[in-house]
Design a protein around this motif. Structure first.
Motif, PDB file in Angstrom:
ATOM      1  N   LYS A   1     -47.343   6.631-122.874  1.00 32.00           N
ATOM      2  CA  LYS A   1     -46.634   7.711-123.807  1.00 32.00           C
ATOM      3  C   LYS A   1     -48.303   8.068-124.685  1.00 32.00           C
ATOM      4  CE  LYS A   1     -44.142   8.125-128.014  1.00 32.00           C
ATOM      5  NZ  LYS A   1     -43.292   7.723-128.952  1.00 32.00           N
ATOM      6  N   GLU A   2     -49.081   7.000-125.038  1.00 32.39           N
ATOM      7  CA  GLU A   2     -50.325   7.603-125.698  1.00 32.39           C
ATOM      8  C   GLU A   2     -51.028   8.616-124.743  1.00 32.39           C
ATOM      9  OE1 GLU A   2     -51.814   3.509-126.687  1.00 32.39           O
ATOM     10  OE2 GLU A   2     -50.336   3.062-127.860  1.00 32.39           O
ATOM     11  N   LYS A   3     -51.078   8.083-123.418  1.00 33.48           N
ATOM     12  CA  LYS A   3     -52.226   8.646-122.647  1.00 33.48           C
ATOM     13  C   LYS A   3     -51.595  10.164-122.184  1.00 33.48           C
ATOM     14  CE  LYS A   3     -54.587   4.595-120.688  1.00 33.48           C
ATOM     15  NZ  LYS A   3     -55.421   4.293-119.609  1.00 33.48           N
ATOM     16  N   ALA A   4     -49.965   9.972-122.197  1.00 32.53           N
ATOM     17  CA  ALA A   4     -49.598  11.360-121.742  1.00 32.53           C
ATOM     18  C   ALA A   4     -49.738  12.324-123.157  1.00 32.53           C
ATOM     19  CB  ALA A   4     -48.175  11.258-121.778  1.00 32.53           C
ATOM     20  N   GLU A   5     -49.685  11.752-124.334  1.00 32.96           N
ATOM     21  CA  GLU A   5     -49.812  12.697-125.471  1.00 32.96           C
ATOM     22  C   GLU A   5     -51.290  13.238-125.614  1.00 32.96           C
ATOM     23  OE1 GLU A   5     -48.364   9.944-128.615  1.00 32.96           O
ATOM     24  OE2 GLU A   5     -46.170  10.668-128.216  1.00 32.96           O
ATOM     25  N   ALA A   6     -52.189  12.237-125.383  1.00 31.16           N
ATOM     26  CA  ALA A   6     -53.640  12.561-125.307  1.00 31.16           C
ATOM     27  C   ALA A   6     -54.071  13.779-124.499  1.00 31.16           C
ATOM     28  CB  ALA A   6     -54.691  11.325-125.107  1.00 31.16           C
ATOM     29  N   TYR A   7     -53.183  13.659-122.959  1.00 32.85           N
ATOM     30  CA  TYR A   7     -53.438  14.795-121.946  1.00 32.85           C
ATOM     31  C   TYR A   7     -52.805  15.859-122.659  1.00 32.85           C
ATOM     32  CZ  TYR A   7     -52.274  17.697-118.079  1.00 32.85           C
ATOM     33  OH  TYR A   7     -52.619  18.605-117.285  1.00 32.85           O
TER      34      TYR A   7
ATOM     35  N   ALA B   1     -52.851  18.002-104.280  1.00 25.45           N
ATOM     36  CA  ALA B   1     -52.454  19.318-104.592  1.00 25.45           C
ATOM     37  C   ALA B   1     -53.330  19.725-105.576  1.00 25.45           C
ATOM     38  CB  ALA B   1     -51.086  19.441-104.705  1.00 25.45           C
ATOM     39  N   GLY B   2     -53.853  18.777-106.425  1.00 28.05           N
ATOM     40  CA  GLY B   2     -54.775  19.293-107.625  1.00 28.05           C
ATOM     41  C   GLY B   2     -54.103  18.735-108.824  1.00 28.05           C
ATOM     42  N   SER B   3     -53.163  17.942-108.810  1.00 31.55           N
ATOM     43  CA  SER B   3     -52.525  17.598-109.866  1.00 31.55           C
ATOM     44  C   SER B   3     -53.183  16.387-110.237  1.00 31.55           C
ATOM     45  CB  SER B   3     -50.981  17.097-109.501  1.00 31.55           C
ATOM     46  OG  SER B   3     -50.417  18.278-109.252  1.00 31.55           O
ATOM     47  N   LEU B   4     -53.280  16.097-111.591  1.00 25.36           N
ATOM     48  CA  LEU B   4     -53.706  14.751-112.120  1.00 25.36           C
ATOM     49  C   LEU B   4     -52.532  13.642-111.964  1.00 25.36           C
ATOM     50  CD1 LEU B   4     -55.779  13.179-113.933  1.00 25.36           C
ATOM     51  CD2 LEU B   4     -54.559  13.898-115.980  1.00 25.36           C
ATOM     52  N   LEU B   5     -53.210  12.733-111.349  1.00 27.66           N
ATOM     53  CA  LEU B   5     -52.397  11.588-111.093  1.00 27.66           C
ATOM     54  C   LEU B   5     -51.983  10.511-112.351  1.00 27.66           C
ATOM     55  CD1 LEU B   5     -50.660   9.489-108.973  1.00 27.66           C
ATOM     56  CD2 LEU B   5     -52.576   8.550-108.531  1.00 27.66           C
ATOM     57  N   PHE B   6     -50.741  10.370-112.858  1.00 27.41           N
ATOM     58  CA  PHE B   6     -50.483   9.390-113.768  1.00 27.41           C
ATOM     59  C   PHE B   6     -49.896   8.318-112.968  1.00 27.41           C
ATOM     60  CE2 PHE B   6     -51.513  12.406-116.898  1.00 27.41           C
ATOM     61  CZ  PHE B   6     -51.367  11.855-118.247  1.00 27.41           C
TER      62      PHE B   6
ATOM     63  N   PRO C   1     -55.472  19.100-122.327  1.00 27.81           N
ATOM     64  CA  PRO C   1     -55.344  19.107-120.637  1.00 27.81           C
ATOM     65  C   PRO C   1     -56.959  19.268-120.051  1.00 27.81           C
ATOM     66  CG  PRO C   1     -54.004  20.791-121.772  1.00 27.81           C
ATOM     67  CD  PRO C   1     -54.632  20.078-122.879  1.00 27.81           C
ATOM     68  N   GLU C   2     -57.664  20.268-120.738  1.00 23.43           N
ATOM     69  CA  GLU C   2     -58.891  20.723-120.051  1.00 23.43           C
ATOM     70  C   GLU C   2     -59.914  19.565-120.057  1.00 23.43           C
ATOM     71  OE1 GLU C   2     -58.816  21.681-124.567  1.00 23.43           O
ATOM     72  OE2 GLU C   2     -57.534  22.355-122.884  1.00 23.43           O
ATOM     73  N   ALA C   3     -59.482  18.555-120.859  1.00 22.68           N
ATOM     74  CA  ALA C   3     -60.497  17.613-120.976  1.00 22.68           C
ATOM     75  C   ALA C   3     -60.454  16.646-119.491  1.00 22.68           C
ATOM     76  CB  ALA C   3     -60.528  16.541-122.132  1.00 22.68           C
ATOM     77  N   TYR C   4     -59.271  16.924-118.920  1.00 22.06           N
ATOM     78  CA  TYR C   4     -59.029  16.182-117.747  1.00 22.06           C
ATOM     79  C   TYR C   4     -59.304  16.758-116.536  1.00 22.06           C
ATOM     80  CZ  TYR C   4     -56.849  12.884-120.889  1.00 22.06           C
ATOM     81  OH  TYR C   4     -56.501  11.895-122.172  1.00 22.06           O
ATOM     82  N   LEU C   5     -59.893  17.923-116.428  1.00 25.22           N
ATOM     83  CA  LEU C   5     -60.101  18.799-115.483  1.00 25.22           C
ATOM     84  C   LEU C   5     -61.066  18.162-114.177  1.00 25.22           C
ATOM     85  CD1 LEU C   5     -60.413  22.541-117.027  1.00 25.22           C
ATOM     86  CD2 LEU C   5     -58.589  21.608-115.484  1.00 25.22           C
ATOM     87  N   ASP C   6     -62.370  17.625-114.583  1.00 22.53           N
ATOM     88  CA  ASP C   6     -63.021  16.646-113.742  1.00 22.53           C
ATOM     89  C   ASP C   6     -62.383  15.617-113.228  1.00 22.53           C
ATOM     90  OD1 ASP C   6     -65.192  18.331-114.154  1.00 22.53           O
ATOM     91  OD2 ASP C   6     -66.215  17.161-115.750  1.00 22.53           O
ATOM     92  N   ARG C   7     -61.631  14.923-114.067  1.00 15.73           N
ATOM     93  CA  ARG C   7     -60.481  13.867-113.493  1.00 15.73           C
ATOM     94  C   ARG C   7     -59.594  14.178-112.213  1.00 15.73           C
ATOM     95  NH1 ARG C   7     -58.163   9.024-117.356  1.00 15.73           N
ATOM     96  NH2 ARG C   7     -59.838   9.872-118.693  1.00 15.73           N
ATOM     97  N   ARG C   8     -59.236  15.384-112.432  1.00 23.52           N
ATOM     98  CA  ARG C   8     -58.223  16.071-111.587  1.00 23.52           C
ATOM     99  C   ARG C   8     -58.959  16.259-110.357  1.00 23.52           C
ATOM    100  NH1 ARG C   8     -55.295  20.909-114.313  1.00 23.52           N
ATOM    101  NH2 ARG C   8     -55.123  21.329-112.047  1.00 23.52           N
ATOM    102  N   ARG C   9     -60.380  16.842-110.574  1.00 17.13           N
ATOM    103  CA  ARG C   9     -61.064  17.439-109.354  1.00 17.13           C
ATOM    104  C   ARG C   9     -61.396  16.093-108.464  1.00 17.13           C
ATOM    105  NH1 ARG C   9     -65.875  16.537-108.976  1.00 17.13           N
ATOM    106  NH2 ARG C   9     -66.486  16.680-111.151  1.00 17.13           N
ATOM    107  N   ARG C  10     -61.889  14.916-109.228  1.00 22.41           N
ATOM    108  CA  ARG C  10     -62.200  13.850-108.598  1.00 22.41           C
ATOM    109  C   ARG C  10     -60.879  13.174-107.768  1.00 22.41           C
ATOM    110  NH1 ARG C  10     -65.649  13.412-113.291  1.00 22.41           N
ATOM    111  NH2 ARG C  10     -63.990  12.185-114.211  1.00 22.41           N
ATOM    112  N   GLY C  11     -59.987  13.245-108.234  1.00 17.41           N
ATOM    113  CA  GLY C  11     -58.610  12.794-107.492  1.00 17.41           C
ATOM    114  C   GLY C  11     -58.379  13.683-106.298  1.00 17.41           C
ATOM    115  N   THR C  12     -58.533  14.763-106.486  1.00 18.59           N
ATOM    116  CA  THR C  12     -58.370  15.793-105.190  1.00 18.59           C
ATOM    117  C   THR C  12     -59.455  15.331-104.185  1.00 18.59           C
ATOM    118  OG1 THR C  12     -57.495  17.446-106.490  1.00 18.59           O
ATOM    119  CG2 THR C  12     -58.291  18.029-104.453  1.00 18.59           C
TER     120      THR C  12
END
Length: 80
Positions: free
Chosen positions: A35-41, A3-8, A45-56
């Motif tokens: 915890k570290e990765k969630a805080e970084a996200y 659905a376009g969400s970032l998988l943790f 969050p916009e730094a993870y847009l490409d990662r989300r797109r690749r997951g989708t």
């Protein structure tokens, strides 16, 4: 991810087997690392847009109903 969400996800070998890695998801090994990765996200969050797109894209291209049916057929016919 479908659905376009970032998988943790907590690391397990099966993630790699189905195509998930750090290029298309956030994988952690411990609670502290989560915890570290969630805080970084949450900080950027916009730094993870490409990662989300690749997951989708991974789900769309390699995890369709047709893919599942082919896997089941391979398992039953012993070609896997």
């Amino acid at each position: 991810a479908a659905a376009g969400s970032l998988l943790f996800a907590q690391y397990c070998r099966d993630l790699e087997r189905v195509g998930f890695d750090e290029s298309n998801s956030v994988i952690f090994h411990s609670r502290e690392e989560f915890k570290e990765k969630a805080e970084a996200y949450l900080e950027e969050p916009e730094a993870y847009l490409d990662r989300r797109r690749r997951g989708t894209e991974l789900i769309t291209e390699h995890h369709t109903i047709e893919d599942r049916l082919a896997q089941i057929e391979e398992l039953f016919h012993g070609t896997a």
